[in-house]
Motif scaffolding. Structure first.
Motif, mmCIF file in Angstrom:
data_model
loop_
_atom_site.group_PDB
_atom_site.id
_atom_site.type_symbol
_atom_site.label_atom_id
_atom_site.label_comp_id
_atom_site.label_asym_id
_atom_site.label_seq_id
_atom_site.Cartn_x
_atom_site.Cartn_y
_atom_site.Cartn_z
ATOM 1 N N HIS A 92 98.376 10.378 -49.757
ATOM 2 C CA HIS A 92 98.059 8.975 -50.056
ATOM 3 C C HIS A 92 99.311 8.181 -50.423
ATOM 4 O O HIS A 92 99.548 7.086 -49.893
ATOM 5 C CB HIS A 92 97.050 8.904 -51.196
ATOM 6 N N ARG A 93 100.133 8.727 -51.323
ATOM 7 C CA ARG A 93 101.319 7.999 -51.779
ATOM 8 C C ARG A 93 102.364 7.870 -50.673
ATOM 9 O O ARG A 93 103.014 6.822 -50.533
ATOM 10 C CB ARG A 93 101.913 8.701 -53.007
ATOM 11 N N LEU A 94 102.521 8.928 -49.891
ATOM 12 C CA LEU A 94 103.493 8.871 -48.803
ATOM 13 C C LEU A 94 103.045 7.908 -47.710
ATOM 14 O O LEU A 94 103.866 7.190 -47.121
ATOM 15 C CB LEU A 94 103.719 10.268 -48.229
ATOM 16 N N ARG A 95 101.750 7.866 -47.427
ATOM 17 C CA ARG A 95 101.254 6.915 -46.436
ATOM 18 C C ARG A 95 101.511 5.477 -46.891
ATOM 19 O O ARG A 95 101.911 4.617 -46.095
ATOM 20 C CB ARG A 95 99.766 7.132 -46.165
ATOM 21 N N THR A 96 101.281 5.194 -48.158
ATOM 22 C CA THR A 96 101.551 3.859 -48.685
ATOM 23 C C THR A 96 103.014 3.472 -48.462
ATOM 24 O O THR A 96 103.322 2.361 -48.010
ATOM 25 C CB THR A 96 101.220 3.798 -50.192
ATOM 26 N N LEU A 97 103.921 4.399 -48.762
ATOM 27 C CA LEU A 97 105.343 4.132 -48.575
ATOM 28 C C LEU A 97 105.698 3.930 -47.104
ATOM 29 O O LEU A 97 106.452 3.009 -46.744
ATOM 30 C CB LEU A 97 106.175 5.275 -49.144
ATOM 31 N N MET A 98 105.166 4.784 -46.244
ATOM 32 C CA MET A 98 105.508 4.704 -44.826
ATOM 33 C C MET A 98 104.937 3.448 -44.171
ATOM 34 O O MET A 98 105.521 2.904 -43.233
ATOM 35 C CB MET A 98 105.035 5.966 -44.111
ATOM 36 N N GLU A 99 103.807 2.988 -44.647
ATOM 37 C CA GLU A 99 103.276 1.726 -44.137
ATOM 38 C C GLU A 99 104.128 0.554 -44.622
ATOM 39 O O GLU A 99 104.405 -0.390 -43.865
ATOM 40 C CB GLU A 99 101.818 1.560 -44.563
ATOM 41 N N SER A 100 104.576 0.611 -45.878
ATOM 42 C CA SER A 100 105.465 -0.427 -46.400
ATOM 43 C C SER A 100 106.799 -0.435 -45.666
ATOM 44 O O SER A 100 107.437 -1.480 -45.526
ATOM 45 C CB SER A 100 105.707 -0.208 -47.899
ATOM 46 N N ALA A 101 107.214 0.729 -45.180
ATOM 47 C CA ALA A 101 108.501 0.838 -44.495
ATOM 48 C C ALA A 101 108.553 -0.010 -43.239
ATOM 49 O O ALA A 101 109.639 -0.450 -42.823
ATOM 50 C CB ALA A 101 108.781 2.296 -44.144
ATOM 51 N N VAL B 100 107.882 11.931 -52.674
ATOM 52 C CA VAL B 100 107.561 10.519 -52.884
ATOM 53 C C VAL B 100 108.748 9.756 -53.449
ATOM 54 O O VAL B 100 109.130 8.699 -52.939
ATOM 55 C CB VAL B 100 106.325 10.374 -53.805
ATOM 56 N N GLU B 101 109.341 10.278 -54.510
ATOM 57 C CA GLU B 101 110.425 9.537 -55.178
ATOM 58 C C GLU B 101 111.644 9.331 -54.276
ATOM 59 O O GLU B 101 112.118 8.193 -54.136
ATOM 60 C CB GLU B 101 110.831 10.225 -56.476
ATOM 61 N N PRO B 102 112.212 10.383 -53.655
ATOM 62 C CA PRO B 102 113.392 10.131 -52.817
ATOM 63 C C PRO B 102 113.100 9.239 -51.617
ATOM 64 O O PRO B 102 113.954 8.416 -51.238
ATOM 65 C CB PRO B 102 113.843 11.530 -52.384
ATOM 66 N N LEU B 103 111.930 9.365 -51.007
ATOM 67 C CA LEU B 103 111.601 8.473 -49.895
ATOM 68 C C LEU B 103 111.524 7.032 -50.381
ATOM 69 O O LEU B 103 112.042 6.114 -49.731
ATOM 70 C CB LEU B 103 110.272 8.885 -49.258
ATOM 71 N N GLU B 104 110.913 6.828 -51.520
ATOM 72 C CA GLU B 104 110.812 5.489 -52.101
ATOM 73 C C GLU B 104 112.194 4.902 -52.375
ATOM 74 O O GLU B 104 112.445 3.719 -52.116
ATOM 75 C CB GLU B 104 110.010 5.574 -53.401
ATOM 76 N N ASP C 16 117.185 -4.661 -59.165
ATOM 77 C CA ASP C 16 116.728 -4.943 -57.806
ATOM 78 C C ASP C 16 116.007 -3.731 -57.221
ATOM 79 O O ASP C 16 114.961 -3.868 -56.564
ATOM 80 C CB ASP C 16 117.925 -5.306 -56.909
ATOM 81 N N LEU C 17 116.572 -2.546 -57.440
ATOM 82 C CA LEU C 17 115.959 -1.326 -56.908
ATOM 83 C C LEU C 17 114.612 -1.049 -57.563
ATOM 84 O O LEU C 17 113.660 -0.660 -56.888
ATOM 85 C CB LEU C 17 116.897 -0.136 -57.114
ATOM 86 N N ASP C 18 114.530 -1.250 -58.865
ATOM 87 C CA ASP C 18 113.261 -1.027 -59.560
ATOM 88 C C ASP C 18 112.183 -1.974 -59.026
ATOM 89 O O ASP C 18 111.032 -1.563 -58.805
ATOM 90 C CB ASP C 18 113.429 -1.240 -61.067
ATOM 91 N N GLU C 19 112.553 -3.220 -58.806
ATOM 92 C CA GLU C 19 111.600 -4.195 -58.269
ATOM 93 C C GLU C 19 111.160 -3.804 -56.863
ATOM 94 O O GLU C 19 109.974 -3.876 -56.519
ATOM 95 C CB GLU C 19 112.223 -5.588 -58.259
ATOM 96 N N ALA C 20 112.124 -3.374 -56.036
ATOM 97 C CA ALA C 20 111.800 -2.973 -54.662
ATOM 98 C C ALA C 20 110.889 -1.750 -54.653
ATOM 99 O O ALA C 20 109.945 -1.669 -53.849
ATOM 100 C CB ALA C 20 113.085 -2.681 -53.891
ATOM 101 N N ARG C 21 111.125 -0.795 -55.538
ATOM 102 C CA ARG C 21 110.293 0.407 -55.604
ATOM 103 C C ARG C 21 108.863 0.063 -56.006
ATOM 104 O O ARG C 21 107.902 0.614 -55.455
ATOM 105 C CB ARG C 21 110.888 1.422 -56.572
ATOM 106 N N ARG C 22 108.722 -0.866 -56.932
ATOM 107 C CA ARG C 22 107.372 -1.290 -57.329
ATOM 108 C C ARG C 22 106.649 -1.953 -56.161
ATOM 109 O O ARG C 22 105.452 -1.728 -55.939
ATOM 110 C CB ARG C 22 107.434 -2.243 -58.516
ATOM 111 N N GLU C 23 107.376 -2.748 -55.405
ATOM 112 C CA GLU C 23 106.767 -3.422 -54.250
ATOM 113 C C GLU C 23 106.342 -2.416 -53.189
ATOM 114 O O GLU C 23 105.260 -2.537 -52.601
ATOM 115 C CB GLU C 23 107.757 -4.424 -53.655
ATOM 116 N N LEU C 24 107.168 -1.424 -52.936
ATOM 117 C CA LEU C 24 106.871 -0.437 -51.899
ATOM 118 C C LEU C 24 105.649 0.400 -52.248
ATOM 119 O O LEU C 24 104.867 0.771 -51.363
ATOM 120 C CB LEU C 24 108.076 0.483 -51.703
ATOM 121 N N SER C 25 105.473 0.707 -53.519
ATOM 122 C CA SER C 25 104.394 1.577 -53.945
ATOM 123 C C SER C 25 103.123 0.814 -54.302
ATOM 124 O O SER C 25 102.098 1.417 -54.612
ATOM 125 C CB SER C 25 104.822 2.428 -55.144
ATOM 126 N N GLY C 26 103.209 -0.520 -54.253
ATOM 127 C CA GLY C 26 102.049 -1.337 -54.628
ATOM 128 C C GLY C 26 100.984 -1.301 -53.592
ATOM 129 O O GLY C 26 99.832 -1.616 -53.836
#
Length: 280
Positions: free
Chosen positions: A25-34, A236-240, A270-280
Motif C-alpha cells: 500500500h505505501r509503496l504504491r502510494t509513492l510510485m503513483e506520486s512519482a 518505503v523510506e529510501p524510495l520516498e 524542503d525535503l520534509d515537506e516533499a516527503r509529506r506530499e509524496l506519502s499523502g
C-alpha cells in the motif's frame, strides 16, 4: 469463529501478511506520486512527450507501461521538443516505471489472495482435517522479491532525472540550480538521493533463494517471506527520499526563471515537506 481460526496466530503467517499488505500500500502510494514528480521534471527540462505517444505503447502493450504513459501524457502541455532524444530518465520512464507498477500490482494480488485464504495446517473442512502445505509462503516471497527488485530501476531513473536538473544544458539555469554563479544550490540533493538509492539496492536482494532444513529434516524448506515483507517495508523510506530529492529540485528549477536570487541554505525543510506530499 471456529476452532481452526486461531491456528494462523501461532505462526509467522499473519505478521508476514500484515507487513506485506502495509508495504504494498505505501509503496504504491509513492510510485503513483512519482508520476507527478516526473511530470515536473519533464516540464523543468522541456523533455519531449513524444515517447509517451499512444502509438508507442500500442506497439508494446505492457499494461503498466501504457497506464503510466497515459497518466504522464495527460499532465504535460503539448510543446515542441527541444531535443531529438532525451536521456533514458525521460525517454524510458513509462517502460521502467510501468514495469515496477506491474510488479506492485502482482504483489498486491498475491497478498490479497493469501489474506483471504485458508493457509493453516491442518485445514479443517467439514468433519475432516486435511494435512497440507498451504502455509508455505513461496508465492508471497517471490512476489515481494520481484516487487523490491523492480523499485530499484524506477528509483535509479529518478536519480538520473535529478542529475539532469543540476545540469545547465538541460535546464538553461545555473549549475546545481544555484541562485548565483558559484553557489552550490541544490547539489546536496544528489548525495542524499544516491545514499538512499544504495540502501534500496541492498534491500532488493532476493530472499526466496535461501532456505533452511529443521525438525530433523521434516521441515526441509523455508520461504523467508517474513524477511521479504520486512525488507519491503524498509524500502518505503529510501524510495520516498529519492523521489523527494527529485521533487525539490524540479520545484526549484520551475520556480527560478524571473525569481529573486536565492542564497544557499539547508534543504531539510524542503525535503520534509516533499516527503509529506509524496506519502499523502
Amino acid at each position: 469463529m471456529s476452532s481452526g481460526d486461531a491456528l494462523p496466530f501461532i505462526s509467522s503467517g499473519a505478521a508476514t501478511l500484515a507487513d506485506a499488505a502495509l508495504a504494498v500500500h505505501r509503496l504504491r502510494t509513492l510510485m503513483e506520486s512519482a508520476v507527478t514528480v516526473a511530470a515536473r521534471s519533464f516540464s523543468a527540462v522541456n523533455a519531449s512527450a513524444e515517447p509517451l505517444a499512444p502509438a508507442v505503447h500500442e506497439a508494446r502493450p505492457q499494461p503498466g507501461q501504457a497506464d503510466v504513459a497515459a497518466r504522464l501524457r495527460g499532465m504535460l502541455a503539448a510543446e515542441e521538443a527541444v531535443r531529438v532524444q532525451d536521456p533514458y530518465g525521460y525517454r524510458a520512464f513509462a517502460q521502467v516505471h510501468g514495469a515496477a507498477m506491474d510488479a506492485l500490482t502482482r504483489a498486491g494480488r498475491v497478498v490479497e489472495v493469501d489474506l483471504n485464504a485458508a493457509t493453516e495446517n491442518p485445514l479443517f473442512s467439514g468433519e475432516l482435517a486435511w494435512h497440507n502445505g498451504n502455509f508455505h509462503a513461496a508465492p508471497v516471497a517471490l512476489a515481494l522479491d520481484a516487487m523490491r527488485a523492480a523499485l530499484v530501476p524506477a528509483a535509479q531513473l529518478s536519480a538520473a532525472r535529478l542529475a539532469t536538473l543540476m545540469e545547465p544544458a538541460y535546464t538553461g539555469l545555473l549549475p546545481f540550480l544555484g541562485g548565483a554563479q558559484g553557489r552550490s544550490g541544490a547539489m546536496i540533493l544528489e548525495y542524499v538521493a544516491q545514499d538512499a538509492l544504495a540502501e534500496l539496492r541492498l534491500l532488493s536482494a532476493p530472499v526466496a533463494s535461501g532456505t533452511a532444513v529443521i525438525s530433523r529434516g521434516t521441515e526441509d524448506h523455508a520461504s523467508f517471506a517474513t524477511q521479504a515483507a520486512r525488507a519491503a517495508l524498509r524500502c518505503v523510506e529510501p524510495l520516498e527520499i529519492v523521489l523527494a530529492c527529485e521533487l525539490v529540485a524540479a520545484r526549484r528549477a520551475l520556480a527560478q526563471p524571473g525569481s529573486p536570487s536565492e542564497p544557499d541554505r539547508p534543504l531539510d525543510t524542503d525535503l520534509d515537506e516533499a516527503r509529506r506530499e509524496l506519502s499523502g
